[in-house]
Design an enzyme around this catalytic site. Structure first.
Site, PDB file in Angstrom:
ATOM      1  N   HIS A 136       0.846  -1.191   0.000  1.00 13.65           N
ATOM      2  CA  HIS A 136       0.000   0.000   0.000  1.00 13.65           C
ATOM      3  C   HIS A 136       0.880   1.238   0.000  1.00 13.65           C
ATOM      4  CE1 HIS A 136      -4.123   1.514   0.596  1.00 13.65           C
ATOM      5  NE2 HIS A 136      -3.499   2.588   1.037  1.00 13.65           N
ATOM      6  N   ASP A 138     -13.938   3.737   6.784  1.00 13.75           N
ATOM      7  CA  ASP A 138     -12.811   4.381   6.085  1.00 13.75           C
ATOM      8  C   ASP A 138     -13.245   4.847   4.700  1.00 13.75           C
ATOM      9  OD1 ASP A 138      -9.985   5.063   5.408  1.00 13.75           O
ATOM     10  OD2 ASP A 138     -10.366   3.516   3.915  1.00 13.75           O
ATOM     11  N   ARG A 157     -12.418  13.174   3.164  1.00 17.83           N
ATOM     12  CA  ARG A 157     -11.114  13.811   3.398  1.00 17.83           C
ATOM     13  C   ARG A 157     -10.550  14.366   2.097  1.00 17.83           C
ATOM     14  NH1 ARG A 157      -7.814   9.304   5.203  1.00 17.83           N
ATOM     15  NH2 ARG A 157      -6.083  10.755   5.199  1.00 17.83           N
ATOM     16  N   SER A 208      -6.367   4.865   8.152  1.00 21.39           N
ATOM     17  CA  SER A 208      -7.014   4.582   6.876  1.00 21.39           C
ATOM     18  C   SER A 208      -6.324   3.404   6.191  1.00 21.39           C
ATOM     19  CB  SER A 208      -6.958   5.839   6.000  1.00 21.39           C
ATOM     20  OG  SER A 208      -7.253   5.541   4.672  1.00 21.39           O
ATOM     21  N   LYS A 246      -7.846  -0.890   6.326  1.00 20.78           N
ATOM     22  CA  LYS A 246      -8.179  -1.639   5.095  1.00 20.78           C
ATOM     23  C   LYS A 246      -7.345  -2.906   5.006  1.00 20.78           C
ATOM     24  CE  LYS A 246      -7.509   1.958   2.422  1.00 20.78           C
ATOM     25  NZ  LYS A 246      -7.876   3.349   2.402  1.00 20.78           N
TER      26      LYS A 246
HETATM   27  N1  URA Z   1      -3.903   5.880   1.406  1.00 23.34           N
HETATM   28  C1  URA Z   1      -4.985   5.532   2.141  1.00 23.34           C
HETATM   29  O1  URA Z   1      -5.525   4.452   1.985  1.00 23.34           O
HETATM   30  N2  URA Z   1      -5.449   6.402   3.035  1.00 23.34           N
HETATM   31  C2  URA Z   1      -4.887   7.591   3.262  1.00 23.34           C
HETATM   32  O2  URA Z   1      -5.337   8.311   4.106  1.00 23.34           O
HETATM   33  C3  URA Z   1      -3.760   7.973   2.491  1.00 23.34           C
HETATM   34  C4  URA Z   1      -3.289   7.082   1.558  1.00 23.34           C
END
Ligand code: URA
Length: 434
Positions: A82, A161, A168, A183, A187
């Site tokens: 990620h 989220d 956001r 966040s 996930k």
């Molecule tokens: N990636 C994400 O999943 N969330 C964030 O807040 C920033 C980058």
């Protein structure tokens, strides 16, 4: 308990209890908290921060706000990567097929653009027909048969989220360490990943502008991962200048395709190789980073990464004619190459300005409901440290609107800073946090 009291408590720099965080996140999940209260709360968190305990509570509350996926019966070890968000960051498009082609299955849940940073789903959807809305049955079938699936965050996966993320994006509340950490990790935890490689971007075009913040974010995410029994490694990678040359959805897909054919930009290719190697090591497919590197380079050079990407596109409904012949991708109506206004060494290509300009051209969203124009974006032709002669191509703008093209030209010229002295190239990575 009520949402206003919780917003006020955070506004007044107080520490929220686990009960208060759970209550607020459940309210978001059940649609009982309206957007304006969510946005006010997110802004209070951005301005006043959270303790590590609050951030961990927030992460777990968001992870448990929906379905918790367990793929341990489907694949031996679920490995995920990620990125915390960057400009020109199309790493997933190259890394995931490569890792899958090395024999390590990957089930990737990707996001959309956030602020000035792009999102994998928006990029992949520039391939006509490509579906990121994948049912659970299909997800498992693709993972079993191909070892590669790329899906959007379903409404059931960390839904709190999902809602906060979209809000956001358009309320100026992205660059907050606790909000980013929770966040990302909510996930990954809900998605069932057992081993996670975090690509933590740092610099002008990242949400973390300096190394100290990026390290803090990395340590926090690694520690949240450990607390929930996951193996996590965070790579600190440069995001002062765009990664690769292309910024904008279809343009980035084309660059990823070129990279899968061995013709990608040097920095982007090297970045992808490093991320893929770490995935293979945490996923126990390679014993060392050196072993992983041999495997990754061989997989890329042999064309197996490309074949895997092709399979991904076909499996998820994408029109393979486009990836076979990238000239078919939607072209912007106005394409203008801007020459260097002077000779010298490039000392900065401000990635945030490039990202924002790309959003203004239509490659990202200003409002939640905005749609994306896949064709628009920017190609930068040089990297920091390059010596450029006056009149050489500096960047190319792909636009569908004359005014936006003119604005982009001006902003991008201002994003390139010059020096008469030699300038060192920027490093790709600043360190690894385990
Ligand atoms: N990636 C994400 O999943 N969330 C964030 O807040 C920033 C980058």
């Amino acid at each position: 308990m009520n949402p206003v009291d919780i917003i006020i408590k955070k506004r007044d720099k107080k520490v929220l209890s686990q009960e208060e965080i759970n209550y607020f996140i459940q309210g978001i999940t059940k649609n009982e908290i309206p957007d304006y209260q969510m946005a006010a709360w997110a802004m209070a968190v951005l301005l006043n921060g959270m303790t590590d305990q609050e951030t961990t509570d927030l992460t777990l509350a968001m992870a448990h706000s929906g379905q918790m996926i367990d793929l341990s019966n489907v694949i031996p070890i679920e490995v995920d990567k990620h990125s915390t968000g960057g400009v020109g960051d199309k790493t997933t498009l190259v890394v995931e097929p490569t890792v899958a082609a090395c024999g390590l299955p990957v089930a990737k849940m990707s996001g959309r653009g956030l602020g000035f940073s792009g999102g994998t789903l928006d990029k992949m959807e520039s391939i006509p027909g490509f579906r990121t809305n994948i049912s659970e049955d299909e997800f498992i079938r693709l993972l079993k048969t191909t070892g590669l699936v790329l899906a959007g965050q379903t409404a059931d996966l960390a839904p709190a989220d999902g809602k906060l993320y979209a809000l956001r994006d358009v309320s100026g509340t992205v660059p907050s360490i606790p909000l980013i950490a929770s966040s990302v990790m909510s996930k990954k935890i809900a998605g069932g990943a057992r081993a996670i490689v975090l690509d933590v971007k740092v610099g002008l075009g990242a949400f973390m502008k300096n190394l100290e913040d990026a390290r803090q974010l990395s340590r926090l995410m690694v520690s949240i991962g450990k607390l929930s029994g996951r193996k996590v490694v965070a790579l600190l990678s440069d995001m002062n200048q765009p990664l690769g040359n292309a910024v904008g959805n279809a343009l980035e897909v084309k660059e990823a395709i070129a990279t899968l054919h061995g013709q990608g930009p040097k920095d982007f290719t090297a970045h992808c190789i490093e991320v893929a190697c770490h995935m293979l090591v945490v996923g126990e497919k390679a014993a060392t980073l050196d072993d992983a590197k041999k495997l990754v380079i061989d997989t890329l050079q042999s064309g197996r990464s490309w074949e895997k990407f092709h399979q991904l596109v076909v499996n998820q409904g994408g029109d393979a004619a486009y990836v076979d012949d990238p000239e078919k991708f939607a072209q912007a109506r106005l394409i203008e190459t801007v020459p260097a206004p002077r000779s010298g060494y490039l000392k900065e290509i401000n990635a945030q300005t490039v990202g924002e300009t790309s959003v203004e051209l239509g490659a990202g969203r200003m409002k939640k409901t905005d749609s994306i124009d896949p064709a628009v974006g920017i190609i930068i032709h040089h990297k920091v440290g390059d010596q450029v002669q006056k009149g050489q191509a500096l960047f190319t703008i792909h636009a569908n609107d004359e005014k936006k093209l003119a604005d982009a030209r001006k902003r991008l010229l201002g994003a390139h800073l010059w020096s008469d002295e030699k300038v060192d190239p920027l490093p790709l990575f600043y360190g690894v946090i385990q």
